[in-house]
Design a protein around this motif. Sequence first.
Motif, short mmCIF file in Angstrom:
data_model
loop_
_atom_site.label_atom_id
_atom_site.label_comp_id
_atom_site.label_asym_id
_atom_site.label_seq_id
_atom_site.Cartn_x
_atom_site.Cartn_y
_atom_site.Cartn_z
N THR A 1 0.86 -1.19 0.00
CA THR A 1 0.00 0.00 0.00
C THR A 1 0.89 1.23 0.00
OG1 THR A 1 -0.13 0.11 2.41
CG2 THR A 1 -1.85 -1.17 1.27
N TYR A 2 0.30 2.34 -0.39
CA TYR A 2 1.01 3.62 -0.38
C TYR A 2 0.08 4.66 0.20
CZ TYR A 2 3.36 7.85 -1.92
OH TYR A 2 3.97 9.09 -1.94
N ILE A 3 0.50 5.32 1.23
CA ILE A 3 -0.28 6.25 2.05
C ILE A 3 -1.68 5.69 2.29
CG2 ILE A 3 1.14 8.25 1.56
CD1 ILE A 3 -0.95 9.31 -0.33
N ASN A 4 -2.38 6.25 3.23
CA ASN A 4 -3.64 5.66 3.65
C ASN A 4 -4.85 6.25 2.92
OD1 ASN A 4 -4.82 3.62 5.09
ND2 ASN A 4 -5.23 4.87 6.88
N THR A 5 -4.73 6.37 1.59
CA THR A 5 -5.85 6.88 0.81
C THR A 5 -6.37 5.81 -0.15
OG1 THR A 5 -4.35 7.83 -0.83
CG2 THR A 5 -5.12 9.29 0.94
N GLY A 6 -5.92 4.58 0.00
CA GLY A 6 -6.45 3.51 -0.82
C GLY A 6 -5.72 3.28 -2.11
N ASN A 7 -4.41 3.12 -2.04
CA ASN A 7 -3.58 2.80 -3.19
C ASN A 7 -2.93 1.46 -2.89
OD1 ASN A 7 -3.86 5.62 -4.24
ND2 ASN A 7 -2.73 6.05 -2.37
N VAL A 8 -3.22 0.45 -3.74
CA VAL A 8 -2.79 -0.91 -3.45
C VAL A 8 -2.16 -1.54 -4.69
CG1 VAL A 8 -3.53 -3.19 -2.65
CG2 VAL A 8 -4.74 -1.15 -1.85
N ARG A 9 -1.01 -2.14 -4.51
CA ARG A 9 -0.38 -2.93 -5.57
C ARG A 9 -0.52 -4.39 -5.18
NH1 ARG A 9 3.23 -6.26 -6.24
NH2 ARG A 9 4.31 -6.58 -8.18
N LEU A 10 -0.83 -5.25 -6.16
CA LEU A 10 -0.99 -6.66 -5.89
C LEU A 10 -0.73 -7.47 -7.13
CD1 LEU A 10 -4.55 -7.86 -6.34
CD2 LEU A 10 -4.20 -5.40 -6.19
N THR A 11 -0.48 -8.75 -6.94
CA THR A 11 -0.50 -9.70 -8.04
C THR A 11 -1.68 -10.61 -7.79
OG1 THR A 11 1.03 -11.18 -6.90
CG2 THR A 11 1.99 -9.62 -8.45
N SER A 12 -2.21 -11.17 -8.87
CA SER A 12 -3.40 -12.01 -8.75
C SER A 12 -3.40 -13.05 -9.85
CB SER A 12 -4.66 -11.14 -8.87
OG SER A 12 -5.82 -11.94 -8.89
N ARG A 13 -3.99 -14.19 -9.55
CA ARG A 13 -4.18 -15.22 -10.56
C ARG A 13 -5.28 -14.82 -11.54
NH1 ARG A 13 -1.36 -19.71 -9.02
NH2 ARG A 13 -0.99 -19.97 -6.81
N LEU A 14 -6.14 -13.91 -11.13
CA LEU A 14 -7.22 -13.45 -12.00
C LEU A 14 -6.63 -12.67 -13.16
CD1 LEU A 14 -9.76 -12.32 -9.26
CD2 LEU A 14 -9.71 -14.50 -10.51
N ARG A 15 -7.19 -12.82 -14.33
CA ARG A 15 -6.59 -12.24 -15.52
C ARG A 15 -7.39 -11.11 -16.13
NH1 ARG A 15 -1.71 -14.23 -16.10
NH2 ARG A 15 -1.47 -16.41 -15.58
N SER A 16 -8.52 -10.76 -15.56
CA SER A 16 -9.25 -9.61 -16.10
C SER A 16 -9.42 -8.55 -15.02
CB SER A 16 -10.62 -10.02 -16.66
OG SER A 16 -11.59 -10.12 -15.64
N ARG A 17 -9.35 -7.33 -15.44
CA ARG A 17 -9.51 -6.20 -14.53
C ARG A 17 -10.84 -6.29 -13.80
NH1 ARG A 17 -12.46 -1.58 -15.21
NH2 ARG A 17 -12.75 -1.91 -17.43
N GLN A 18 -11.90 -6.61 -14.52
CA GLN A 18 -13.23 -6.65 -13.92
C GLN A 18 -13.33 -7.74 -12.84
OE1 GLN A 18 -12.54 -6.58 -17.21
NE2 GLN A 18 -13.69 -4.88 -18.11
N ARG A 19 -12.69 -8.88 -13.07
CA ARG A 19 -12.72 -9.94 -12.07
C ARG A 19 -11.90 -9.56 -10.84
NH1 ARG A 19 -11.37 -15.53 -14.44
NH2 ARG A 19 -12.08 -16.17 -12.39
N VAL A 20 -10.79 -8.89 -11.04
CA VAL A 20 -9.99 -8.42 -9.91
C VAL A 20 -10.79 -7.40 -9.11
CG1 VAL A 20 -7.88 -7.20 -9.21
CG2 VAL A 20 -7.78 -8.91 -11.04
N GLU A 21 -11.40 -6.44 -9.80
CA GLU A 21 -12.22 -5.44 -9.11
C GLU A 21 -13.32 -6.09 -8.28
OE1 GLU A 21 -11.81 -1.60 -12.11
OE2 GLU A 21 -13.51 -2.95 -12.37
N ALA A 22 -14.03 -7.04 -8.88
CA ALA A 22 -15.14 -7.71 -8.19
C ALA A 22 -14.65 -8.47 -6.95
CB ALA A 22 -15.88 -8.64 -9.14
N ALA A 23 -13.54 -9.19 -7.09
CA ALA A 23 -13.00 -9.95 -5.96
C ALA A 23 -12.57 -9.02 -4.83
CB ALA A 23 -11.83 -10.82 -6.42
#
Length: 178
Positions: free
Chosen positions: A38-60
Amino acid sequence: MPSYVAFLRAINLGANRKFAKADIVAATEAAGGTDVETYINTGNVRLTSRLRSRQRVEAALEEAYLARAGFAVPTLVFSPTELAEIAADAEDLTRPDLERHYLYLLKDEPAKDRVDVLLAKEGAADRVVVRGRAVHLLLGPGYRTGAVDPWGVEKALGVVATNRNLNVVTTLARKWCS
């Protein structure tokens, strides 16, 4: 696994929407995210995921954040390449006479007719640039009295958005997109 940068909308505003970094990390991991930062407490998150679509990552992420925070957390996800392009655009567009340079990150691309309405609000010292899922609000001297309302972008475009300033976006691009 692909990497993503997620921006959480409307957290840590007021007493009822608190979402601490540790809880964000735990919820992101519960959604299947790994290598979470995370970067500062305003909701910025870096992650890796097995999910391959932006929409599926957002939903999860949204499901996990609701479960952890107890309130809905709209989440906007970008690939590192997309964020790097937004940051490069921001650096190209900024000018020394600007009082503010806000970047609105959008969940979806806005309809052309909605963009036209927003562009019509430009003033002599203010400029709006819409590129894909990013809006650059370039506010010159006296912007508070100008025709561009920096708080009306999301409503004008009719899409979910969150805003960050130039420094946050360019810092994240350097930190997470190289």
